[in-house]
Write a protein that holds these residues in place. Structure first.
Motif, mmCIF file in Angstrom:
data_model
loop_
_atom_site.group_PDB
_atom_site.id
_atom_site.type_symbol
_atom_site.label_atom_id
_atom_site.label_comp_id
_atom_site.label_asym_id
_atom_site.label_seq_id
_atom_site.Cartn_x
_atom_site.Cartn_y
_atom_site.Cartn_z
ATOM 1 N N ALA A 120 0.831 -1.211 0.000
ATOM 2 C CA ALA A 120 0.000 0.000 0.000
ATOM 3 C C ALA A 120 0.860 1.253 0.000
ATOM 4 N N MET A 121 1.939 1.240 0.766
ATOM 5 C CA MET A 121 2.826 2.397 0.829
ATOM 6 C C MET A 121 3.544 2.616 -0.498
ATOM 7 N N VAL A 122 3.974 1.516 -1.123
ATOM 8 C CA VAL A 122 4.642 1.631 -2.420
ATOM 9 C C VAL A 122 3.665 2.156 -3.465
ATOM 10 N N GLU A 123 2.435 1.610 -3.457
ATOM 11 C CA GLU A 123 1.434 2.066 -4.423
ATOM 12 C C GLU A 123 1.149 3.555 -4.246
ATOM 13 N N PHE A 124 0.987 4.004 -3.008
ATOM 14 C CA PHE A 124 0.703 5.415 -2.771
ATOM 15 C C PHE A 124 1.865 6.286 -3.256
ATOM 16 N N GLY A 125 3.089 5.802 -3.047
ATOM 17 C CA GLY A 125 4.242 6.552 -3.525
ATOM 18 C C GLY A 125 4.262 6.669 -5.044
ATOM 19 N N LEU A 126 3.886 5.598 -5.725
ATOM 20 C CA LEU A 126 3.845 5.622 -7.189
ATOM 21 C C LEU A 126 2.781 6.585 -7.690
ATOM 22 N N TYR A 127 1.626 6.584 -7.021
ATOM 23 C CA TYR A 127 0.572 7.531 -7.416
ATOM 24 C C TYR A 127 1.004 8.969 -7.139
ATOM 25 N N GLY A 128 1.724 9.172 -6.041
ATOM 26 C CA GLY A 128 2.234 10.499 -5.755
ATOM 27 C C GLY A 128 3.211 10.967 -6.823
ATOM 28 N N TRP A 129 4.052 10.040 -7.292
ATOM 29 C CA TRP A 129 5.002 10.370 -8.361
ATOM 30 C C TRP A 129 4.271 10.727 -9.643
ATOM 31 N N MET A 130 3.262 9.938 -10.016
ATOM 32 C CA MET A 130 2.520 10.229 -11.247
ATOM 33 C C MET A 130 1.775 11.561 -11.125
ATOM 34 N N ALA A 131 1.166 11.788 -9.972
ATOM 35 C CA ALA A 131 0.395 13.015 -9.774
ATOM 36 C C ALA A 131 1.283 14.254 -9.741
ATOM 37 N N SER A 132 2.586 14.059 -9.509
ATOM 38 C CA SER A 132 3.508 15.206 -9.480
ATOM 39 C C SER A 132 3.692 15.817 -10.866
ATOM 40 N N TYR A 133 3.340 15.067 -11.905
ATOM 41 C CA TYR A 133 3.354 15.619 -13.266
ATOM 42 C C TYR A 133 1.985 16.269 -13.500
ATOM 43 N N VAL A 134 1.925 17.552 -13.239
ATOM 44 C CA VAL A 134 0.650 18.259 -13.242
ATOM 45 C C VAL A 134 0.227 18.574 -14.678
ATOM 46 N N PRO A 135 -0.976 18.175 -15.075
ATOM 47 C CA PRO A 135 -1.449 18.487 -16.434
ATOM 48 C C PRO A 135 -1.598 19.995 -16.639
ATOM 49 N N ASP A 136 -1.491 20.428 -17.875
ATOM 50 C CA ASP A 136 -1.685 21.841 -18.185
ATOM 51 C C ASP A 136 -3.156 22.219 -18.118
ATOM 52 N N LEU A 137 -4.025 21.241 -18.319
ATOM 53 C CA LEU A 137 -5.462 21.467 -18.205
ATOM 54 C C LEU A 137 -6.153 20.145 -17.922
ATOM 55 N N VAL A 138 -7.077 20.166 -16.973
ATOM 56 C CA VAL A 138 -7.936 19.012 -16.703
ATOM 57 C C VAL A 138 -9.349 19.381 -17.139
ATOM 58 N N ILE A 139 -9.884 18.640 -18.090
ATOM 59 C CA ILE A 139 -11.271 18.820 -18.508
ATOM 60 C C ILE A 139 -12.100 17.807 -17.736
ATOM 61 N N ARG A 140 -12.906 18.306 -16.816
ATOM 62 C CA ARG A 140 -13.671 17.429 -15.931
ATOM 63 C C ARG A 140 -15.123 17.380 -16.405
ATOM 64 N N LEU A 141 -15.513 16.196 -16.915
ATOM 65 C CA LEU A 141 -16.871 16.004 -17.414
ATOM 66 C C LEU A 141 -17.772 15.558 -16.265
ATOM 67 N N ASN A 142 -18.740 16.386 -15.926
ATOM 68 C CA ASN A 142 -19.643 16.097 -14.823
ATOM 69 C C ASN A 142 -20.983 15.593 -15.354
ATOM 70 N N VAL A 143 -21.510 14.579 -14.714
ATOM 71 C CA VAL A 143 -22.764 13.981 -15.153
ATOM 72 C C VAL A 143 -23.530 13.498 -13.927
ATOM 73 N N ASP A 144 -24.855 13.506 -13.988
ATOM 74 C CA ASP A 144 -25.662 13.014 -12.873
ATOM 75 C C ASP A 144 -25.826 11.505 -12.988
ATOM 76 N N LEU A 145 -26.211 10.874 -11.884
ATOM 77 C CA LEU A 145 -26.311 9.412 -11.839
ATOM 78 C C LEU A 145 -27.351 8.892 -12.834
ATOM 79 N N GLU A 146 -28.476 9.560 -12.947
ATOM 80 C CA GLU A 146 -29.531 9.093 -13.849
ATOM 81 C C GLU A 146 -29.016 9.025 -15.294
ATOM 82 N N THR A 147 -28.294 10.061 -15.718
ATOM 83 C CA THR A 147 -27.756 10.074 -17.075
ATOM 84 C C THR A 147 -26.704 8.997 -17.255
ATOM 85 N N ALA A 148 -25.856 8.827 -16.239
ATOM 86 C CA ALA A 148 -24.806 7.807 -16.317
ATOM 87 C C ALA A 148 -25.417 6.414 -16.469
#
Length: 238
Positions: free
Chosen positions: A143-171
């Motif tokens: 678990a600690m190794v996995e969290f460290g790997l995710y932290g490493w990946m997340a350290s590469y910050v995207p220039d833009l995040v397009i977040r598509l939001n949808v309600d449960l009924e539509t999904a």
């Protein structure tokens, strides 16, 4: 020295239209600059649905997997075999992420389907193994190794995040073969996602596709303009 191309991340729950929107955006982006689409998900949902469709044993296996997952989440205890599978799937994501970085270093603009993050553990691209006193020492270590790997990946910050939001009924309407419980959690988690301070463009994905695409393209064009301006200011080496 040239300015590298941007990384644009497309995120959202199942049923938010990521695949459709991503396909359209990729074709449009390639009209102006070399662009590569990188899928950074684990695709475990596809495997689960494939198992559920197996004749005779599929539904039973699917129910057993679901029961095991619920129990592990409730009791915060993950047994070693489960932990190994979860960790292996996370390593699959790491391999995909490293490939994305290689393409980006070659100067390609990157459009991603999903993006690893550490703000919200679980199915929305966060760490899946949780540290708990109920886990064995080796599971805790994984678990600690996995969290460290995710932290490493997340350290590469995207220039833009397009977040598509949808309600449960539509999904549910768009993904009738998906588990409602899984969709409900993902729909709930999406607004909570953060990406180390990356600019986030929130789009209501229940709107017509043309409207969603127009808003996404406007956000990407803004990033392109910033990169083009930076490139113009960069002195050319003699």
């Amino acid at each position: 020295m040239s300015v590298s191309s941007p990384i644009i991340a497309l995120v959202g729950s199942d049923g938010s239209g990521k695949t459709t929107v991503g396909t359209e955006l990729l074709a449009w982006m390639r009209e102006s600059r070399p662009t590569e689409m990188c899928h950074l998900g684990k695709q475990t949902g596809n495997w689960g649905r494939a198992i559920a469709k197996l004749p005779l044993i599929g539904q039973k296996m699917d129910r057993r997997v679901l029961h095991t997952t619920r129990k592990a989440r409730k009791e915060k205890e993950i047994h070693f075999p489960q932990a190994v599978v979860i960790f292996a799937l996370s390593m699959r994501r790491v391999i995909r992420f490293r490939r994305m970085l290689r393409l980006h270093r070659q100067g390609l603009c990157i459009l991603t389907d999903r993006y690893p993050q550490t703000a919200v553990p679980g199915p929305m691209d966060g760490p899946s193994l949780t540290c708990s006193k109920r886990n064995s020492a080796i599971v805790q270590a994984l678990a600690m190794v996995e969290f460290g790997l995710y932290g490493w990946m997340a350290s590469y910050v995207p220039d833009l995040v397009i977040r598509l939001n949808v309600d449960l009924e539509t999904a549910i309407k768009r993904k009738p073969d998906h588990r409602v419980e899984s969709l409900e959690r993902k729909v709930s988690d999406v607004p909570k996602l953060s990406f180390n301070g990356a600019p986030i463009l929130d789009i209501d994905a229940t709107q017509p596709l043309d409207t969603v695409l127009a808003q996404a393209k406007a956000g990407i064009e803004s990033v392109f303009h910033q990169y083009d301006a930076r490139s113009a200011e960069t002195p050319v080496a003699c």
